[in-house]
Design a protein around this motif. Structure first.
Motif, PDB file in Angstrom:
ATOM      1  N   GLN C 122       0.817  -1.221   0.000  1.00  0.00           N
ATOM      2  CA  GLN C 122       0.000   0.000   0.000  1.00  0.00           C
ATOM      3  C   GLN C 122       0.845   1.264   0.000  1.00  0.00           C
ATOM      4  OE1 GLN C 122      -2.929  -0.164   3.154  1.00  0.00           O
ATOM      5  NE2 GLN C 122      -3.990  -1.917   2.257  1.00  0.00           N
ATOM      6  N   GLY C 123       2.180   1.087  -0.018  1.00  0.00           N
ATOM      7  CA  GLY C 123       3.056   2.245  -0.032  1.00  0.00           C
ATOM      8  C   GLY C 123       3.052   3.039   1.262  1.00  0.00           C
ATOM      9  N   VAL C 124       2.780   2.373   2.357  1.00  0.00           N
ATOM     10  CA  VAL C 124       2.750   3.045   3.657  1.00  0.00           C
ATOM     11  C   VAL C 124       4.055   2.758   4.392  1.00  0.00           C
ATOM     12  CG1 VAL C 124       1.594   3.158   5.893  1.00  0.00           C
ATOM     13  CG2 VAL C 124       0.248   2.930   3.796  1.00  0.00           C
ATOM     14  N   GLU C 125       4.766   3.798   4.750  1.00  0.00           N
ATOM     15  CA  GLU C 125       6.071   3.644   5.402  1.00  0.00           C
ATOM     16  C   GLU C 125       5.898   3.284   6.878  1.00  0.00           C
ATOM     17  OE1 GLU C 125       8.329   7.232   5.499  1.00  0.00           O
ATOM     18  OE2 GLU C 125       9.970   6.249   6.599  1.00  0.00           O
ATOM     19  N   ILE C 126       6.594   2.259   7.299  1.00  0.00           N
ATOM     20  CA  ILE C 126       6.477   1.760   8.674  1.00  0.00           C
ATOM     21  C   ILE C 126       7.808   1.914   9.407  1.00  0.00           C
ATOM     22  CG2 ILE C 126       6.053  -0.317  10.074  1.00  0.00           C
ATOM     23  CD1 ILE C 126       3.543   0.710   8.714  1.00  0.00           C
ATOM     24  N   SER C 127       7.771   2.542  10.594  1.00  0.00           N
ATOM     25  CA  SER C 127       8.991   2.708  11.389  1.00  0.00           C
ATOM     26  C   SER C 127       8.962   1.962  12.711  1.00  0.00           C
ATOM     27  CB  SER C 127       9.209   4.188  11.720  1.00  0.00           C
ATOM     28  OG  SER C 127       9.123   4.990  10.587  1.00  0.00           O
ATOM     29  N   GLY C 128       7.778   1.520  13.125  1.00  0.00           N
ATOM     30  CA  GLY C 128       7.730   0.906  14.451  1.00  0.00           C
ATOM     31  C   GLY C 128       6.610  -0.108  14.583  1.00  0.00           C
ATOM     32  N   TRP C 134      -0.415  -6.289  23.690  1.00  0.00           N
ATOM     33  CA  TRP C 134       0.751  -6.049  24.530  1.00  0.00           C
ATOM     34  C   TRP C 134       1.222  -7.353  25.163  1.00  0.00           C
ATOM     35  CZ3 TRP C 134      -1.176  -0.987  27.358  1.00  0.00           C
ATOM     36  CH2 TRP C 134      -1.315   0.028  26.407  1.00  0.00           C
ATOM     37  N   GLU C 135       1.233  -8.377  24.332  1.00  0.00           N
ATOM     38  CA  GLU C 135       1.682  -9.686  24.816  1.00  0.00           C
ATOM     39  C   GLU C 135       2.892 -10.134  23.997  1.00  0.00           C
ATOM     40  OE1 GLU C 135       1.289 -11.495  27.363  1.00  0.00           O
ATOM     41  OE2 GLU C 135      -0.812 -11.796  27.950  1.00  0.00           O
ATOM     42  N   ALA C 136       3.943  -9.308  24.015  1.00  0.00           N
ATOM     43  CA  ALA C 136       5.178  -9.640  23.289  1.00  0.00           C
ATOM     44  C   ALA C 136       5.848 -10.865  23.883  1.00  0.00           C
ATOM     45  CB  ALA C 136       6.136  -8.454  23.344  1.00  0.00           C
ATOM     46  N   THR C 137       6.553 -11.600  23.032  1.00  0.00           N
ATOM     47  CA  THR C 137       7.460 -12.643  23.514  1.00  0.00           C
ATOM     48  C   THR C 137       8.879 -12.059  23.549  1.00  0.00           C
ATOM     49  OG1 THR C 137       8.083 -13.461  21.329  1.00  0.00           O
ATOM     50  CG2 THR C 137       6.047 -14.342  22.291  1.00  0.00           C
ATOM     51  N   TRP C 138       9.842 -12.870  23.964  1.00  0.00           N
ATOM     52  CA  TRP C 138      11.253 -12.422  23.953  1.00  0.00           C
ATOM     53  C   TRP C 138      11.809 -12.377  22.528  1.00  0.00           C
ATOM     54  CZ3 TRP C 138      12.579 -10.103  28.251  1.00  0.00           C
ATOM     55  CH2 TRP C 138      11.925 -10.461  29.435  1.00  0.00           C
ATOM     56  N   ARG C 139      11.058 -12.927  21.576  1.00  0.00           N
ATOM     57  CA  ARG C 139      11.489 -12.863  20.166  1.00  0.00           C
ATOM     58  C   ARG C 139      11.001 -11.600  19.465  1.00  0.00           C
ATOM     59  NH1 ARG C 139       9.319 -17.852  21.183  1.00  0.00           N
ATOM     60  NH2 ARG C 139       7.329 -17.058  20.442  1.00  0.00           N
ATOM     61  N   THR C 140       9.971 -10.965  20.018  1.00  0.00           N
ATOM     62  CA  THR C 140       9.302  -9.890  19.288  1.00  0.00           C
ATOM     63  C   THR C 140      10.246  -8.743  18.932  1.00  0.00           C
ATOM     64  OG1 THR C 140       7.279 -10.490  20.485  1.00  0.00           O
ATOM     65  CG2 THR C 140       7.290  -8.380  19.322  1.00  0.00           C
ATOM     66  N   ALA C 141      10.981  -8.260  19.911  1.00  0.00           N
ATOM     67  CA  ALA C 141      11.867  -7.120  19.639  1.00  0.00           C
ATOM     68  C   ALA C 141      12.918  -7.477  18.594  1.00  0.00           C
ATOM     69  CB  ALA C 141      12.536  -6.651  20.933  1.00  0.00           C
ATOM     70  N   GLY C 142      13.335  -8.739  18.569  1.00  0.00           N
ATOM     71  CA  GLY C 142      14.295  -9.185  17.543  1.00  0.00           C
ATOM     72  C   GLY C 142      13.707  -9.075  16.140  1.00  0.00           C
ATOM     73  N   LEU C 143      12.452  -9.417  15.994  1.00  0.00           N
ATOM     74  CA  LEU C 143      11.791  -9.278  14.686  1.00  0.00           C
ATOM     75  C   LEU C 143      11.761  -7.809  14.256  1.00  0.00           C
ATOM     76  CD1 LEU C 143       8.797 -11.746  15.206  1.00  0.00           C
ATOM     77  CD2 LEU C 143      10.626 -11.982  13.505  1.00  0.00           C
ATOM     78  N   VAL C 144      11.540  -6.937  15.223  1.00  0.00           N
ATOM     79  CA  VAL C 144      11.512  -5.499  14.932  1.00  0.00           C
ATOM     80  C   VAL C 144      12.870  -5.045  14.403  1.00  0.00           C
ATOM     81  CG1 VAL C 144      11.296  -3.218  16.008  1.00  0.00           C
ATOM     82  CG2 VAL C 144       9.680  -5.046  16.615  1.00  0.00           C
ATOM     83  N   ALA C 145      13.935  -5.471  15.086  1.00  0.00           N
ATOM     84  CA  ALA C 145      15.288  -5.077  14.675  1.00  0.00           C
ATOM     85  C   ALA C 145      15.646  -5.680  13.317  1.00  0.00           C
ATOM     86  CB  ALA C 145      16.297  -5.536  15.737  1.00  0.00           C
ATOM     87  N   GLU C 146      15.358  -6.939  13.176  1.00  0.00           N
ATOM     88  CA  GLU C 146      15.699  -7.667  11.951  1.00  0.00           C
ATOM     89  C   GLU C 146      15.077  -7.036  10.708  1.00  0.00           C
ATOM     90  OE1 GLU C 146      14.542 -12.080  10.354  1.00  0.00           O
ATOM     91  OE2 GLU C 146      14.705 -11.819  12.529  1.00  0.00           O
ATOM     92  N   HIS C 147      13.888  -6.465  10.859  1.00  0.00           N
ATOM     93  CA  HIS C 147      13.196  -5.878   9.712  1.00  0.00           C
ATOM     94  C   HIS C 147      13.421  -4.379   9.595  1.00  0.00           C
ATOM     95  CE1 HIS C 147      11.274  -9.818  10.014  1.00  0.00           C
ATOM     96  NE2 HIS C 147      11.091  -9.686   8.711  1.00  0.00           N
ATOM     97  N   GLY C 148      14.425  -3.889  10.332  1.00  0.00           N
ATOM     98  CA  GLY C 148      14.864  -2.516  10.125  1.00  0.00           C
ATOM     99  C   GLY C 148      13.963  -1.435  10.687  1.00  0.00           C
ATOM    100  N   LEU C 149      13.066  -1.799  11.589  1.00  0.00           N
ATOM    101  CA  LEU C 149      12.232  -0.767  12.202  1.00  0.00           C
ATOM    102  C   LEU C 149      13.006  -0.089  13.336  1.00  0.00           C
ATOM    103  CD1 LEU C 149       8.759  -2.593  12.335  1.00  0.00           C
ATOM    104  CD2 LEU C 149       9.883  -1.432  10.427  1.00  0.00           C
ATOM    105  N   LEU C 150      12.601   1.121  13.662  1.00  0.00           N
ATOM    106  CA  LEU C 150      13.323   1.906  14.676  1.00  0.00           C
ATOM    107  C   LEU C 150      12.938   1.537  16.096  1.00  0.00           C
ATOM    108  CD1 LEU C 150      12.950   5.556  13.304  1.00  0.00           C
ATOM    109  CD2 LEU C 150      15.002   4.118  13.247  1.00  0.00           C
ATOM    110  N   TYR C 151      11.671   1.245  16.258  1.00  0.00           N
ATOM    111  CA  TYR C 151      11.199   1.143  17.645  1.00  0.00           C
ATOM    112  C   TYR C 151      10.126   0.074  17.799  1.00  0.00           C
ATOM    113  CZ  TYR C 151       6.893   3.591  16.325  1.00  0.00           C
ATOM    114  OH  TYR C 151       5.693   3.928  15.754  1.00  0.00           O
TER     115      TYR C 151
END
Lengths: 288, 288, 288, 288
Positions: C122-128, C134-151
């Protein structure tokens, strides 16, 4: 000529205290007897809350009615008699505080009679009854009539006294309501589940005042139910004190014991008779 | 030229009373018919709360709509007609108050038709419908259209009237919302679980006023849902009275029966048409 | 030299709107797709609540961040882009809104990637990113980093931004909290169980003001989470408006989009790094 | 001659902080260790809430008692000692925070002893104990006596200190109560179920003030229980600050550590001795 049940007051207030102690918890399972904190939480009612409340009633010169399970009267000999000696009424609140709707007819009768025997043995005069957990069956009022009591205080079919015709004779009903019970406002335990939200006494005071004022408009029976293990706490007794002061200051609220209201109601020929039978339910319409 | 549904008012208020009596409890299981206190708690609605509310509406000269389950109209002959005679609207609220989402399509249809038959036999004119427990299925609005009623009042897709296109024709939806229902604020029973917190009428009054004021900004339909067995209590009727006085004093709120709003809405060519179909759900994405 | 993340403000406010629509309900079971009222209750969010909220933000000239599940963006093409065009940020809120803690690692990854694909198409830029429920696992933040998001904005380890080191690089955490979420205050449905108490907007306004004032003392991130299907209602939008006016009048609160705060945080060398690993749990101490 | 336990104050206030961190959640099942958000929600307590609270206590020069599970002291070496170094008391709050009522006698003893060993190894002096979840058994107070501690703070049999006679000697009980615990007011998680309503700090402040004022009338022990992961949040710390300021301004409230109150109570020959034994329950009366 017939006297009206309210004697001309804008509203009549019956202060009732359910001195349940450990019974409502043990009714969830006798294993809770091993939970020391929970048992101490319940014992606080007769041990600390009750004397404090009796002191407050003395101070304000307000009469009240104390509904006591037979088991509690038995475990704490002298408790019921000492309440009666101070001019208050002691009334029947089952033996074990198991809700009648969970018992067989035989069990309900046995529990009812056992409590009467305890009070008789202690020389405490009983004029009325309140079902445990306000979970009366259609047999309950009949037991009340059959055993010669004047009134029941377990139903919610009105907010003024009314007559219930049972197979064993008529009974005055002094109706109760969940919104005039401190349990729903204050009760909390991690187990068993008796409630999950602890409200502020300020909210409870406002709730009671609002209901009293509405009842003064419609000339009702303000039948307040308070538990010493809950409202005996210092901040909550303050709210009760402030409520009583507010009601006394109105000048048009009459405080009376339940048996006195029941006698006045029996002498009032204009009291409504409310039907007392289960709805006829079509088995195809409603599921089991 | 088209008239607007609101007739120039800042907000339109439909006062609706769901005269459920015993039905929502029996829908949890017919065994509850044996719980005398609970049944009396429900009977209080038509017996005590309803006349008190009708008196208040007369006093303030405000029209209202009463949603009555067919079972209740059947058990209490004369109740529906006496409401209509005072100038209020009587509307369809299912036969049994079992939620449609718990029924098969055949059961939902049979329950819907059976209520219509009760009202027809009593000579009570029906223009609209509200699903039990606000648990409509995607078939419900079609039943409303098929049987020639003007409106449904069970969905939550907007806070202004809107058009629902069904296979059987179009229907006006007068949307409801949980925050304008007294049930979530007041309902409490030990069993079945119908709610666990008893709020103060002061909180409820504030909630309703805040929503009315917001709706006056956005020109909405203030579709209030009140249960006589709950809000018929003295202190709660006082809150309802104060709310109505507040709304009347605004000077820009129009009170109307649901059928009158539905007719005005049908004459308004600018009314939005909201899609009425289930979301398409991927079986791999969402669990059964 | 390093800029501080807060830019000198007493507190920084990120207004975030979780545009969940039907997803949190379908995550309880796809059978709820057949509950027409419940689906309409959820559709109210994007259809009615969202435009109303966007209007309010325009009026007050306040920037915000909208967390949108991929499923919602897919079902309502144009929704995400139209939010971004008004100067707000659109962010990743999972594809399906199933909580990561209920998924296998493969499912969590697939759901994460699928949402990114929707936004890319859809051409929508995603940063975070924000985890569903709000039920993250210990893997969630890694997925965020791996896909180049900021936060990420799913954890609760602080009330100021902090750095999370993942195996795939560092991520800024913009922490959330249950007390700054309108869900716990307003959400109610008969089924599924999403909440049981409907609070007054006046209480919610007080809760938010109190937290903002506390945060102004301690220089925190006021990361508010609002749901259009809940807070889009008229009376609740009024409370949001009054809250925003209150915050703007303080003069020391900075409003920003999450990506702008994340960029400022990354440029702040004084940001704390909080450990990001599960506690080591002795199997004999804690039960399965 | 005997000194009174209250030293002439209208009420004595013991501020107690239960530094539970992850333990109450892990006690629901060790699988929660994988819930990253929930674990961060708990870690916020020692990491962010605790230093903030210690700062507030320094600022107001008020002494307090910190109940720390042995597991927490072990996982965060230095935490317990650093609290003690600031003049506060560190006390025994079980090892694992599993409720004693869920353990066998052997498990309860082992858990009790293991915590003592942790504190001994860290050189932290322990004078008293509080049962996890306030779910003491009838054995708990005996363990306290047997290990030479002065006091327990887990029971609810009074609102003033009292003596408990155990088979292993007497113990001072500093009673607690659910209404003076911030958990019931603030705790919320989607899973496990730790509470469902998030109250406003304004309500909590009012609740505590009302109870303190009641206790000043009846000369009680105001034994407040606060959790850093809950009340460490900015707006809630503000409420705590305002409460402490209110109490200090009364001029008749004495703040003390639990061990100091216990010592004073032991020197007071007028302290009541409350019975400490389970009720005798008839197997036919109460169900299993």
């Amino acid at each position: 000529m017939s006297e009206s049940w309210h004697g001309g007051a804008a509203a009549v207030a019956t202060l009732t205290f359910d001195v349940d102690a450990e019974t409502p918890i043990l009714a969830h399972g006798r294993g809770y007897a091993g939970h020391a904190t929970t048992m101490s939480h319940q014992a606080y009612g007769p041990d600390v809350g009750l004397p404090r409340i009796l002191g407050l009633l003395d101070e304000l010169a307000v009469p009240a009615t104390f509904f006591v399970p037979g088991w509690v009267a038995e475990q704490r000999p002298g408790l019921a008699a000492s309440i009666a000696e101070r001019g208050h009424e002691v009334a029947h609140h089952s033996y074990s505080h198991r809700p009648p709707t969970s018992l067989t007819p035989e069990e309900e009768r046995a529990d009812f009679v056992r409590a009467l025997e305890v009070f008789a043995a202690q020389g405490v005069e009983i004029s009325g009854h309140r079902a445990a957990l306000w979970e009366a069956t259609w047999r309950t009022a009949g037991l009340v009539a059959e055993h010669g009591l004047l009134y029941d205080s377990s139903l919610m079919g009105d907010d003024r006294p009314y007559i219930v015709e049972t197979g064993a004779g008529r009974v005055v009903e002094l109706p109760v309501h969940w919104s005039l019970d401190d349990w729903e406002q204050y009760a909390y335990l991690p187990a068993p589940n008796v409630g999950a939200v602890i409200e502020s006494p300020a909210k409870v005071l406002e709730l009671w005042r609002t209901e009293l004022d509405g009842m003064r408009r419609y000339r009702c029976l303000f039948n307040l139910c308070v538990h010493p293990f809950l409202s005996g706490r210092p901040g909550r007794v303050e709210a009760l004190r402030r409520f009583l002061e507010y009601a006394l200051e109105r000048g048009d609220v009459r405080f009376a014991r339940c048996r006195d209201v029941a006698r006045a109601a029996l002498a009032d020929s204009g009291l409504p008779v409310r039907p007392h039978r289960p709805p006829v339910v079509d088995e195809e319409t409603y599921p089991a």
